[in-house]
Design a protein around this motif. Structure first.
Motif, PDB file in Angstrom:
ATOM      1  N   GLU A  46     106.288 -36.397 118.582  1.00 17.91           N
ATOM      2  CA  GLU A  46     105.389 -37.568 118.515  1.00 17.91           C
ATOM      3  C   GLU A  46     104.138 -37.227 117.702  1.00 17.91           C
ATOM      4  OE1 GLU A  46     105.246 -40.707 119.579  1.00 17.91           O
ATOM      5  OE2 GLU A  46     107.229 -40.731 120.512  1.00 17.91           O
ATOM      6  N   ALA A  47     103.580 -36.036 117.983  1.00 17.58           N
ATOM      7  CA  ALA A  47     102.344 -35.627 117.299  1.00 17.58           C
ATOM      8  C   ALA A  47     102.599 -35.501 115.798  1.00 17.58           C
ATOM      9  CB  ALA A  47     101.852 -34.305 117.872  1.00 17.58           C
ATOM     10  N   LYS A  48     103.741 -34.919 115.455  1.00 19.05           N
ATOM     11  CA  LYS A  48     104.058 -34.689 114.037  1.00 19.05           C
ATOM     12  C   LYS A  48     104.174 -36.006 113.278  1.00 19.05           C
ATOM     13  CE  LYS A  48     106.632 -31.370 111.405  1.00 19.05           C
ATOM     14  NZ  LYS A  48     107.817 -30.560 111.319  1.00 19.05           N
ATOM     15  N   LYS A  49     104.735 -37.022 113.990  1.00 13.94           N
ATOM     16  CA  LYS A  49     104.950 -38.334 113.358  1.00 13.94           C
ATOM     17  C   LYS A  49     103.639 -38.964 112.881  1.00 13.94           C
ATOM     18  CE  LYS A  49     108.238 -40.126 116.332  1.00 13.94           C
ATOM     19  NZ  LYS A  49     108.518 -41.241 117.203  1.00 13.94           N
ATOM     20  N   SER A  50     102.521 -38.560 113.493  1.00 19.75           N
ATOM     21  CA  SER A  50     101.253 -39.214 113.132  1.00 19.75           C
ATOM     22  C   SER A  50     100.695 -38.706 111.800  1.00 19.75           C
ATOM     23  CB  SER A  50     100.227 -39.023 114.242  1.00 19.75           C
ATOM     24  OG  SER A  50      99.869 -37.680 114.267  1.00 19.75           O
ATOM     25  N   GLY A  51     101.357 -37.764 111.174  1.00 17.99           N
ATOM     26  CA  GLY A  51     101.006 -37.378 109.806  1.00 17.99           C
ATOM     27  C   GLY A  51      99.870 -36.375 109.707  1.00 17.99           C
ATOM     28  N   THR A  52      99.192 -36.371 108.549  1.00 17.33           N
ATOM     29  CA  THR A  52      98.163 -35.361 108.317  1.00 17.33           C
ATOM     30  C   THR A  52      96.855 -35.998 107.873  1.00 17.33           C
ATOM     31  OG1 THR A  52      98.960 -35.123 106.067  1.00 17.33           O
ATOM     32  CG2 THR A  52      99.780 -33.528 107.670  1.00 17.33           C
TER      33      THR A  52
END
Ligand SMILES: C[S@@+](CC[C@H](N)C(=O)[O-])C[C@H]1O[C@@H](n2cnc3c(N)ncnc32)[C@H](O)[C@@H]1O
Length: 505
Positions: A458-464
């Protein structure tokens, strides 16, 4: 009595620490300099010690004197404590009527007063019968605080109102310059308290300014000033002899000790730091060598420093971890002999996971500010700015501010702290929602338990996140990051642009 006593520094809420760690009737002197304008102080402490920026708006997130549900609960608790445990019906009745009024008139002061009242009540219990308490405040709230002190200690135990005058920069044109603080001196029992006036006697000048009257010399050649008083009932005029070589016990207004100035050697940069000379006078006047001095709001440790210098034993408590670090350094610099574990102990800062667990359990049990101690610890460890306001901010426990471009525009990572043993992926979804609703740039979750793979996904999906310009414009930072308590314990921090900018400049 205190031969085996080891000096103590506690990290935590002083109400919990005094209740859990300090025996009743064990303290000779309590000096306290509690925060009134706590938001501003905390803001300054944070910036001074971490070098991290904090925007003005952040102040709204840490208004400690809101009349929250917590505070209303504490008002009830205090009334119960007065009635049931202290048998102090008189003050309890007055307090109840006062609360009814202040609830409508001045919520902020009521919130401050209940915070102080509960702590002052415990302080009285901790004092020996021969002990005394000095409360340092400024005219903003001193008149309210004195009513609380009278109610808890009893009017008979009021000894002095000391006016400490100083000469610092800054003068308005529309009023007389505000250049004094008030220090209330109360005894626990006015028939038994210790006062060693001669220990703080100041040299007397031969001129009239010392005592008035006229200069005389006795048959042994000792000089004194002869001062006439009023007539007694038999019509005789009373007179007093004040010998110059005995010095004089200071009056209740002190003009000979200045506030810390920017160039002073003892200045540590801690806002509201008080001068050692001020504390030395109070300590010498009311204690002897070996006695125990407690400062429950010890800041950068002025009271502890003065006590050590005067060979008194000491206990300091502060809710801010940065303060304990400063105190240790101060003691090491000033008294090279002080060894941790032998000459003093530090308690309350976890250094193992067992202790982190204990801190969480303690926070869960606490009915006071102590309930946030795990949050405060975790946020302070990652150099974040804790929000003490616990309502209406959508579950933000703290923030880290960083520069996000070359113009030093402030970016914000919001922080959420979870002490749950089991985590759910919805924590991350909620955090992303809060980040977006608050227009924050990044979000950080601090958790006791390790995150599940679902949460990491989920955290990764929020991008950079990327800086707008500058040397590190191409570096990508995960927008949502997770740190466990164990990682924090081992010194790991969130990956933020701030440190990059600092390295460059
Ligand atoms: C005005 S400063 C004291 C300065 C101190 N006299 C000195 O010379 O350094 C007040 C201190 O109280 C601490 N404090 C505030 N609330 C507290 C609480 N509930 N328990 C313990 N310390 C607290 C703050 O962190 C701050 O360091």
């Amino acid at each position: 009595m205190s031969e085996n006593f080891i000096n103590q520094i506690y990290y935590g809420d002083n109400l919990d620490v005094m209740n859990d760690k300090i025996a009743d009737n064990s303290i000779d002197l309590i000096y306290l300099d509690p925060p009134f304008n706590s938001n501003r102080n905390y803001n300054r402490i944070y910036s001074t010690n971490t070098g991290m920026p904090v925007p003005e708006e952040a102040i709204a997130f840490c208004d400690a004197w809101e009349l929250t549900e917590d505070k209303i609960e504490q008002i009830k608790l205090f009334t119960e404590e007065l009635k049931v445990q202290d048998n102090n019906e008189n003050f309890a009745n007055f307090w109840e009527a006062w609360v009814k009024n202040l609830q409508f008139q001045n919520e902020k002061i009521l919130s401050y007063l209940v915070f102080m009242a509960r702590r002052l009540r415990i302080m009285k219990h901790k004092l020996k019968d021969t002990g005394s308490l000095f409360l340092h405040c400024d005219p903003t709230a001193s008149h309210y605080v004195k009513i609380i002190l009278d109610g808890i200690f009893g009017e008979n135990n009021f000894i002095n109102e000391i006016i400490w005058c100083y000469n610092t920069a800054g003068r308005g044109k529309k009023r007389f310059a505000k250049k004094h603080d008030t220090i209330f001196f109360y005894s626990k029992d006015n028939r038994k308290y210790s006062f060693y006036g001669k220990a703080v006697a100041i040299p007397m000048k031969a001129g009239r300014e010392s005592f008035g009257g006229r200069l005389e010399t006795d048959e042994k050649g000792r000089k004194y000033r002869l001062v006439y008083g009023t007539k007694n009932s038999e019509g005789k005029t009373k007179y007093y002899k004040y010998y110059l070589d005995e010095g004089k016990i200071p009056e209740d207004w002190w003009v000979d000790i200045n506030a810390i100035q920017s160039q002073d050697k003892e200045r540590l940069g801690y806002p509201t730091q008080k001068p050692v000379a001020l504390l030395e006078r109070i300590i010498k006047a009311t204690t002897k060598e070996g006695d125990i001095v407690l400062d429950p709001f010890c800041g950068c440790g002025t009271t502890l420093d003065a006590s050590q210098n005067l060979k008194r034993k000491w206990i300091g408590i502060d809710i801010c971890m940065l303060s304990t670090t400063l105190i240790e350094e101060r003691l090491k610099n000033n008294y090279k002999i002080l060894v941790k574990g032998k000459d003093y102990i530090i308690d309350g800062i976890p250094i193992t996971m067992e202790q982190v667990k204990a801190l969480i359990e303690k926070s869960d049990k606490s009915k006071n500010e102590g309930r946030y101690q795990f949050q405060y610890w975790a946020i302070e460890k990652v150099q974040g700015f804790a929000s003490t306001k616990k309502s209406g901010d959508g579950g933000i426990d703290g923030s880290i501010y960083f520069y996000k471009d070359e113009n030093k525009t402030l970016g914000r990572m919001i922080l959420s702290v979870k002490s749950n043993k089991k985590l759910q992926a919805s924590f991350i979804r909620d955090l992303i929602g809060t980040m977006e609703n608050n227009n924050a740039d990044m979000a950080g979750l601090i958790s006791y338990a390790p995150p599940s793979q679902d949460m990491l996904n989920e955290a990764k999906k929020s991008g950079t996140f990327k800086m707008k310009d500058g040397l590190f414009a191409n570096v990508e930072y995960p927008r949502v990051q997770i740190l466990t308590a164990e990682e924090i314990l081992n010194g790991k921090k969130f990956n933020l642009p701030y440190s990059r900018l600092i390295k460059k400049t």
